[in-house]
Design a protein around this motif. Structure first.
Motif, PDB file in Angstrom:
ATOM      1  N   ASP A 662      76.206 -53.380  48.605  1.00  0.00           N
ATOM      2  CA  ASP A 662      76.003 -54.498  48.223  1.00  0.00           C
ATOM      3  C   ASP A 662      75.829 -55.286  49.310  1.00  0.00           C
ATOM      4  O   ASP A 662      74.995 -56.719  48.761  1.00  0.00           O
ATOM      5  CB  ASP A 662      76.996 -54.658  47.449  1.00  0.00           C
ATOM      6  CG  ASP A 662      77.648 -54.129  45.920  1.00  0.00           C
ATOM      7  OD1 ASP A 662      75.918 -52.685  45.656  1.00  0.00           O
ATOM      8  OD2 ASP A 662      78.573 -53.723  45.448  1.00  0.00           O
ATOM      9  N   ALA A 663      76.749 -55.385  50.769  1.00  0.00           N
ATOM     10  CA  ALA A 663      76.657 -56.987  51.001  1.00  0.00           C
ATOM     11  C   ALA A 663      74.786 -56.894  51.790  1.00  0.00           C
ATOM     12  O   ALA A 663      74.010 -57.637  52.304  1.00  0.00           O
ATOM     13  CB  ALA A 663      77.204 -56.843  52.466  1.00  0.00           C
ATOM     14  N   ALA A 664      74.540 -55.572  51.648  1.00  0.00           N
ATOM     15  CA  ALA A 664      73.561 -55.768  52.387  1.00  0.00           C
ATOM     16  C   ALA A 664      72.411 -55.816  51.852  1.00  0.00           C
ATOM     17  O   ALA A 664      71.112 -56.506  52.202  1.00  0.00           O
ATOM     18  CB  ALA A 664      73.045 -53.818  53.537  1.00  0.00           C
ATOM     19  N   LEU A 665      72.488 -55.563  50.462  1.00  0.00           N
ATOM     20  CA  LEU A 665      71.305 -56.171  49.641  1.00  0.00           C
ATOM     21  C   LEU A 665      71.520 -58.170  49.472  1.00  0.00           C
ATOM     22  O   LEU A 665      70.468 -58.868  48.803  1.00  0.00           O
ATOM     23  CB  LEU A 665      71.872 -55.520  48.375  1.00  0.00           C
ATOM     24  CG  LEU A 665      71.587 -54.014  48.594  1.00  0.00           C
ATOM     25  CD1 LEU A 665      71.482 -53.497  46.470  1.00  0.00           C
ATOM     26  CD2 LEU A 665      69.864 -53.770  48.412  1.00  0.00           C
ATOM     27  N   ARG A 666      72.189 -58.396  49.502  1.00  0.00           N
ATOM     28  CA  ARG A 666      72.782 -59.582  49.489  1.00  0.00           C
ATOM     29  C   ARG A 666      71.995 -60.642  50.377  1.00  0.00           C
ATOM     30  O   ARG A 666      70.976 -61.320  49.956  1.00  0.00           O
ATOM     31  CB  ARG A 666      74.288 -60.206  49.332  1.00  0.00           C
ATOM     32  CG  ARG A 666      75.054 -59.908  47.829  1.00  0.00           C
ATOM     33  CD  ARG A 666      76.783 -60.645  47.821  1.00  0.00           C
ATOM     34  NE  ARG A 666      76.618 -60.709  48.831  1.00  0.00           N
ATOM     35  CZ  ARG A 666      77.357 -59.300  48.531  1.00  0.00           C
ATOM     36  NH1 ARG A 666      78.198 -58.192  47.495  1.00  0.00           N
ATOM     37  NH2 ARG A 666      79.199 -59.177  50.040  1.00  0.00           N
ATOM     38  N   ARG A 669      68.494 -60.397  50.207  1.00  0.00           N
ATOM     39  CA  ARG A 669      67.470 -61.101  49.151  1.00  0.00           C
ATOM     40  C   ARG A 669      67.629 -62.797  49.806  1.00  0.00           C
ATOM     41  O   ARG A 669      67.048 -63.531  49.593  1.00  0.00           O
ATOM     42  CB  ARG A 669      67.980 -61.330  47.776  1.00  0.00           C
ATOM     43  CG  ARG A 669      68.568 -59.911  46.350  1.00  0.00           C
ATOM     44  CD  ARG A 669      69.083 -59.703  45.862  1.00  0.00           C
ATOM     45  NE  ARG A 669      69.261 -58.929  45.254  1.00  0.00           N
ATOM     46  CZ  ARG A 669      70.200 -57.411  45.146  1.00  0.00           C
ATOM     47  NH1 ARG A 669      70.967 -58.721  45.059  1.00  0.00           N
ATOM     48  NH2 ARG A 669      69.657 -56.375  44.743  1.00  0.00           N
ATOM     49  N   ALA A 670      69.158 -63.297  50.788  1.00  0.00           N
ATOM     50  CA  ALA A 670      68.540 -64.145  51.388  1.00  0.00           C
ATOM     51  C   ALA A 670      68.358 -64.666  52.284  1.00  0.00           C
ATOM     52  O   ALA A 670      66.991 -65.954  52.687  1.00  0.00           O
ATOM     53  CB  ALA A 670      70.597 -64.832  51.049  1.00  0.00           C
ATOM     54  N   GLN A 671      68.165 -63.293  53.163  1.00  0.00           N
ATOM     55  CA  GLN A 671      67.239 -63.856  54.350  1.00  0.00           C
ATOM     56  C   GLN A 671      65.549 -63.288  54.009  1.00  0.00           C
ATOM     57  O   GLN A 671      64.682 -64.216  54.955  1.00  0.00           O
ATOM     58  CB  GLN A 671      67.299 -62.435  55.624  1.00  0.00           C
ATOM     59  CG  GLN A 671      69.082 -63.223  55.800  1.00  0.00           C
ATOM     60  CD  GLN A 671      69.545 -62.266  57.066  1.00  0.00           C
ATOM     61  OE1 GLN A 671      68.957 -60.803  57.061  1.00  0.00           O
ATOM     62  NE2 GLN A 671      70.547 -62.013  57.780  1.00  0.00           N
ATOM     63  N   CYS A 672      65.273 -62.457  53.737  1.00  0.00           N
ATOM     64  CA  CYS A 672      63.687 -61.665  53.600  1.00  0.00           C
ATOM     65  C   CYS A 672      63.383 -61.814  51.998  1.00  0.00           C
ATOM     66  O   CYS A 672      63.429 -60.853  51.829  1.00  0.00           O
ATOM     67  CB  CYS A 672      63.675 -61.177  54.769  1.00  0.00           C
ATOM     68  SG  CYS A 672      64.362 -61.140  55.794  1.00  0.00           S
TER      69      CYS A 672
END
Length: 911
Positions: A662-666, A669-672
């Motif tokens: 979940d953290a990797a997906l968040r 979305r924020a970075q790229c």
């Protein structure tokens, strides 16, 4: 070494070759053995010559003996002495001499008892041979008997010996097999025993206690046509190993030479083992010169049978005790692994969720939790016969530490017991019952099969242990670790009920376990955010969080560790992970970061309660990356495992914990922005390309091809369904998924256009069985776009395609919504009556809890208006009336569908 163009091998090479022949080749292996295997137990020819002289007694006969027995070698003197004995004393006396020599293998016999037995009748000698513990075996004979007992019938050829003694038969019996022996003292055919556990032994020069023994030149060279002919039948397609045999110039050697020299396809492969060093002179004359010209022969020299056969038994046992795909776990292996102590970074990585290996399992700084003791005790009860079963399983949710517990328990078992062979299953290996049953059974010894991902081997274990009971094998056990959901879904408790001894549940921690873990974190400076908590509360918080119900996404031990040690800083920890892996080389056509995000999307969208939903499979990932599975293993799995980011379950790949996914997906979305959409498109396209054009999809393909239904982000869900449609536009179910994704993203006009385009190509769709779901989804789109009439009409067409009760219930339930809306808008009683009919029909069907909620809402609506639901024909007629009233208002795109339904809303007969 080469002599006269003949390559000569050494003993080490010979052991390797014979081990390979016995375990890998399809050719049976037969042996010819001579006095070299019994030398040291039974008197040799030189000693027998001396015995003959001593037994003569008469001085005149002794003088004659000395005049006639003058050969330059022991063999020549032996044949001369045998000829003298036959002439002066006869064959019976010569047989007594041989009995005396054979009884020399019983060193505790007094000379008087030895002489008495030599003159005994055949019945007494048979009883002595069978019952006496006095027989002394050479290392060669004992090991050969053990080898023959171990070999399966199809690999075990006959043993042909020129020896008179019974030592090989005794060795076979002591090893636990039965000897089928025959003596051929004049002429005769080689015969084979019928039972699988019998070892065939043929004495071609006679047997010590029955018939005549052959010694003289005349006896040995006399033609033996039956023996000659039967060699061909008995040794066809065999490998023939000659050990401890000098190759006398006799009828048997001539038959052997002629057969070996034949060049047909069913000839024999000859392996000749010489005790002496072979030189050019060895091949200049006699049997070896002629064998040297044979087509398929090998020569090995300086071969001591007393070393060869024990070494060969060890090599064979080592090979068959470890079937392909299993690794032996023993003390030397653990000692070698234990030389390297894991560094502090490696231990901290384990606390972060990295998969353990053997060095971590042996590291005393990493706590041994109480389930380790529980598993060891359960296995011990199995070995002792106290549990009534052969399988012990550690079962718990993913991320509960099962892999470490399994390895630590295995280490303790290997270190503490000498009576167990432990075999560890490599990933991807199945349980082959026949391969496991080929492992030799040893008295008082146990075989323990250890497997992580234990739910994957349920079928093979059941077959193996069923065969064990049939064949009387009680020495094979299994120790497993398994994910709780897989264990349950594969019905392990039922499939293994007859064999399951104990199940150790891994969920939650004892207070002592929690304290030990927190102390270890503190020793390595790895408390992180937990350091802000008072010391007296740390272990309690870990124990409390680790014991949360399975349904909580952070409830596993790994999840509890991450939450307590990182808390609000978990995103920073995962962001650093993404930065590190981005520096690695590409895997196929994607970066390692993109690859990890593909796995994270699947894990985050995983729902254990939904049927057919799976995590990432290796084959889909390889297709998406356009990389080989080997590259996935080396560049993806190995790297991410070390980063505490990945774990495997069979061919499935998981992020180490859902909170990391979940953290990797968040972060992505924020970075790229747009990165995940690109990743998802590539992933779905790969799954669809691997899928058949029509028919059912495998679960791993289904899970990705229809990923859009489980994505909460609307744009990502639309991207997933668009990729599926682009890869397979003729599959109607993908069009349905796209409609649904567009609807949930409130892009209703696009959803309508998708439906209208799909209807135009309906006749060419590869999955016409998906039309029912397509119609329901289109109806829902129409209803949400404020077209309740179209909604109700589409649901009516869907009813005509409903062949199962659950389909009827769904179509009726969907129709109830627009009927309610139409009644609210018009107050026309035809719509209220139709809604009453729907409620009445649904009330007679089996329903889910969710459908019951909808039904209650609709029942409340009609009850508030003073109505009750009709049933049977009245109910169907009420629904039909509403549809008939709406048909003239239908949009033009719906007319072909309505016409194809024939005007009726009734499901097919029998539905």
């Amino acid at each position: 070494m080469n002599t006269m163009g003949i390559k000569l091998g050494e003993e080490t090479a010979l052991v390797c070759r014979l081990r390979s022949l016995l375990t890998e080749s399809n050719r049976p292996v037969a042996f010819i053995v001579g006095s070299g295997v019994s030398a040291g137990a039974v008197d040799g020819v030189g000693a027998i010559v001396g015995s003959m002289r001593g037994m003569l007694g008469n001085p005149r006969e002794i003088d004659l003996f000395d005049e006639q027995v003058t050969g330059p070698s022991d063999v020549e003197r032996y044949q001369q002495a045998a000829g003298f004995a036959e002439e002066y004393r006869g064959q019976d006396w010569l047989n007594i001499v041989i009995r005396q020599a054979v009884l020399g293998a019983c060193p505790n016999l007094t000379p008087e008892r030895r002489t008495q037995l030599a003159w005994a009748n055949e019945k007494e000698l048979k009883a002595f041979e069978r019952d006496s513990p006095s027989w002394r075996l050479t290392s060669a004979t004992e090991a050969l008997g053990r080898l023959l007992q171990l070999l399966p019938k199809e690999r075990r050829g006959a043993v042909i010996t020129t020896n008179f003694d019974p030592l090989l038969e005794i060795a076979v019996r002591r090893a636990g097999a039965r000897a089928h022996w025959q003596q051929i003292d004049l002429d005769g055919k080689l015969s084979r025993g019928e039972d699988d556990d019998t070892v065939d032994i043929a004495h071609v020069h006679g047997y010590w206690r029955r018939g005549d023994t052959l010694h003289t030149v005349y006896q040995l060279q006399k033609p033996r046509p039956e023996l000659h002919g039967s060699l061909r039948g008995s040794l066809s397609d065999h490998t023939l190993v000659v050990v401890g045999y000098s190759g006398w110039d006799d009828a048997f050697s001539r038959s052997l030479r002629e057969y070996v020299q034949e060049k047909d396809a069913k000839g024999v492969d000859l392996i000749w083992c010489s005790y002496d060093e072979l030189t050019e002179a060895s091949f200049s004359s006699g049997l070896l010169r002629e064998l040297g010209e044979a087509p398929r022969r090998s020569f090995y020299h300086q071969i001591d049978a007393n070393r060869l056969f024990p070494d060969l038994v060890d090599a064979y046992v080592a090979a068959v005790e470890c079937p392909h795909g299993w690794r032996p776990i023993n003390r030397p292996m653990l000692d070698a692994m234990g030389v390297r102590t894991p560094g502090e970074e490696e231990v901290v990585a384990f606390f972060d969720g990295a998969q353990p290996d053997w060095p971590e399992a042996m590291d005393h700084r990493i706590p041994r939790l109480s389930p380790v003791t529980d598993l060891n005790e359960a296995v011990r009860h199995c070995f002792d016969g106290d549990s009534g079963g052969q399988i012990v399983a550690a079962v718990g949710p993913m991320g509960e530490g099962k892999s470490m517990v399994l390895r630590q328990a295995t280490v303790d078992l290997v270190r503490s017991r000498d009576d167990v062979t432990v075999l560890w299953r490599d990933r991807g290996t199945s349980v082959d019952p026949d391969a496991v049953l080929a492992i030799p059974q040893r008295a008082g010894h146990h075989i323990l099969l250890v497997s992580d991902d234990g739910a994957l081997v349920i079928d093979g274990l059941r077959q193996l242990l069923t065969k064990c009971r049939t064949q009387g094998r009680a020495d094979i056990y299994a120790l497993l670790a398994a994910q709780e959901c897989e264990w349950r879904n594969r019905r392990a408790w039922l499939e293994l009920d007859d064999f399951l001894a104990d199940t150790v549940t891994l969920h939650g921690l004892t207070e002592a376990d929690g304290e030990a873990i927190v102390v270890a974190w503190q020793d390595f400076g790895a408390l992180r955010e937990l350091a802000k908590v008072p010391e007296s509360e740390r272990a309690h918080r870990l124990v409390d969080l680790s014991s949360a119900p399975y349904g909580r996404r952070q409830s596993s031990l790994v999840g509890a560790m991450l939450k307590l040690r990182y808390g609000p800083l978990l995103d920073e920890h995962v962001a650093e992970l993404l930065r590190r892996i981005e520096e690695h080389p590409k895997v196929g056509n994607a970066t390692l970061r993109e690859t990890f995000l593909m796995i994270a999307v699947l894990h985050s969208a995983y729902n254990v309660k939904k049927r057919r939903i799976q995590p990432m499979s290796v084959r889909i990932l390889a297709e998406a990356l356009q990389a080989k599975p080997a590259a996935i293993e080396m560049q993806v799995e190995d790297t991410l495992r070390k980063e505490a980011a990945l774990s495997e379950h069979g061919e499935s790949l998981w992020v180490r914990h859902v909170s990391i996914a979940d953290a990797a997906l968040r972060i992505s979305r924020a970075q790229c922005p747009g990165e995940l959409i690109s990743v998802i498109r590539k992933l779905v396209r790969a799954a669809v390309q691997l899928s058949p054009a029509a028919g059912a999809l495998d679960d791993d393909l289904y899970s990705v091809a229809y990923l859009s239904s489980r994505l909460s982000n609307g744009e990502e869900a639309v991207a997933a369904s668009e990729a599926a449609v682009a890869a397979a536009p003729a599959r109607l179910s993908y069009q349905t998924s796209l409609m649904s994704a567009l609807r949930k993203a409130t892009r209703l006009p696009e959803a309508h256009r998708t439906a209208e385009q799909a209807v135009k190509g309906m006749a060419d769709m590869s999955d016409p069985e998906s039309k029912w779901g397509f119609l329901l989804e289109w109806g829902t789109v129409a209803g949400q776009d404020r077209h309740p009439a179209s909604n109700a009409l589409l649901d009516g067409v869907a009813l005509t395609l409903s062949v199962h009760e659950h389909q009827i219930v769904s179509a009726l339930g969907n129709m109830a919504v627009p009927l309610t809306k139409l009644h609210e808008q018009t107050s026309d009683p035809v719509y209220l009556n139709a809604l009453r009919g729907v409620v009445g029909l649904m009330g007679t069907c089996r329903r889910t809890r969710r459908v019951d909620g909808y039904l209650t809402r609709h029942t409340t609506y009609i009850t508030a208006r003073g109505s009750t639901p009709p049933v049977g024909e009245d109910a169907w007629n009420a629904v039909q009336a509403a549809v008939d009233k709406l048909r003239p208002t239908a949009h033009s795109t719906l007319v072909p569908l309505l016409n194809s339904a024939g005007g009726s809303v009734r499901p097919p007969k029998g539905a």
